[in-house]
Design a protein around this motif. Structure first.
Motif, PDB file in Angstrom:
ATOM      1  N   ALA A  11     -17.629 117.009 141.187  1.00 38.97           N
ATOM      2  CA  ALA A  11     -18.215 118.349 141.187  1.00 38.97           C
ATOM      3  C   ALA A  11     -17.300 119.339 140.472  1.00 38.97           C
ATOM      4  N   MET A  12     -16.006 119.244 140.695  1.00 40.73           N
ATOM      5  CA  MET A  12     -15.064 120.135 140.023  1.00 40.73           C
ATOM      6  C   MET A  12     -15.090 119.900 138.513  1.00 40.73           C
ATOM      7  N   LYS A  13     -15.138 118.644 138.102  1.00 44.25           N
ATOM      8  CA  LYS A  13     -15.155 118.331 136.672  1.00 44.25           C
ATOM      9  C   LYS A  13     -16.457 118.771 136.011  1.00 44.25           C
ATOM     10  N   TRP A  18     -12.755 124.009 132.427  1.00 38.77           N
ATOM     11  CA  TRP A  18     -11.296 123.966 132.260  1.00 38.77           C
ATOM     12  C   TRP A  18     -10.717 122.677 132.833  1.00 38.77           C
ATOM     13  N   VAL A  19     -11.276 122.202 133.924  1.00 41.76           N
ATOM     14  CA  VAL A  19     -10.798 120.972 134.564  1.00 41.76           C
ATOM     15  C   VAL A  19     -10.960 119.795 133.613  1.00 41.76           C
ATOM     16  N   PHE A  26      -7.861 114.445 140.427  1.00 40.40           N
ATOM     17  CA  PHE A  26      -7.729 114.685 141.861  1.00 40.40           C
ATOM     18  C   PHE A  26      -7.255 113.402 142.517  1.00 40.40           C
ATOM     19  N   VAL A  27      -6.014 113.426 142.998  1.00 41.52           N
ATOM     20  CA  VAL A  27      -5.349 112.252 143.548  1.00 41.52           C
ATOM     21  C   VAL A  27      -5.723 112.032 145.006  1.00 41.52           C
ATOM     22  N   VAL A  67     -10.000 122.277 147.477  1.00 42.75           N
ATOM     23  CA  VAL A  67      -9.895 122.227 148.940  1.00 42.75           C
ATOM     24  C   VAL A  67     -10.920 123.165 149.583  1.00 42.75           C
ATOM     25  N   VAL A  68     -11.222 124.268 148.928  1.00 40.71           N
ATOM     26  CA  VAL A  68     -12.270 125.163 149.430  1.00 40.71           C
ATOM     27  C   VAL A  68     -13.621 124.445 149.394  1.00 40.71           C
ATOM     28  N   MET A  69     -13.892 123.758 148.297  1.00 39.69           N
ATOM     29  CA  MET A  69     -15.147 123.011 148.202  1.00 39.69           C
ATOM     30  C   MET A  69     -15.220 121.927 149.273  1.00 39.69           C
TER      31      MET A  69
END
Length: 150
Positions: A11-13, A18-19, A26-27, A67-69
């Motif tokens: 989802a972040m990607k 920018w990600v 994300f480890v 972490v918020v997500m």
């Protein structure tokens, strides 16, 4: 029983260009802690050979957003997470791969209770940036809010 948070990295990607552009990975992803890594790339460096200050902030803010997500995924249909403010301290020249460990600074249940009460909660996420040797190179606090959707 813990929630399945495997969706967070994808989802972040997908939602934050920018990600993808910088290659953040994300480890570790948990509801109260995320570890993200940024590769050492020449095009992200500054005049002294380390990652640019903006890049250091970027990986820290990205980890905080993840972490918020993870912590508030159940609330995203009724509230939008937004950064309210942030502060960064650059501790040491960062060289090599950067690792950003973001930790939720308040219990998620307390934040959700404020949202349920009709307020716009704020909560900190504390991020420690380290280099490949584990040396702390930066510390960031990002204060987030959950803005109720109208």
């Amino acid at each position: 029983m813990s929630a399945d948070l495997s969706f967070v990295a994808d989802a972040m990607k997908q939602s934050v260009p920018w990600v993808r552009t910088t290659g953040v990975e994300f480890v570790e992803v948990a509801a109260d802690r995320v570890v993200a890594e940024l590769p050492d790339r020449e095009d992200l460096r500054n005049h002294v050979g380390g990652p640019h200050a903006a890049v250091m902030f970027g990986v820290a803010e990205t980890a905080s957003g993840a972490v918020v997500m993870a912590a508030f995924s159940a609330e995203l249909g009724r509230a939008t997470p937004l950064v309210a403010r942030s502060e960064i301290a650059y501790k040491k020249l960062a060289l090599g791969v950067l690792r950003a460990e973001a930790v939720l600074g308040r219990a998620a249940a307390d934040v959700v209770a404020e949202l349920d009460a009709g307020t716009r909660p704020e909560f900190p996420v504390h991020v420690t940036i380290t280099n490949a040797e584990g040396v702390t190179t930066g510390e960031v606090t990002v204060v987030w809010t959950l803005r109720p959707n109208r």
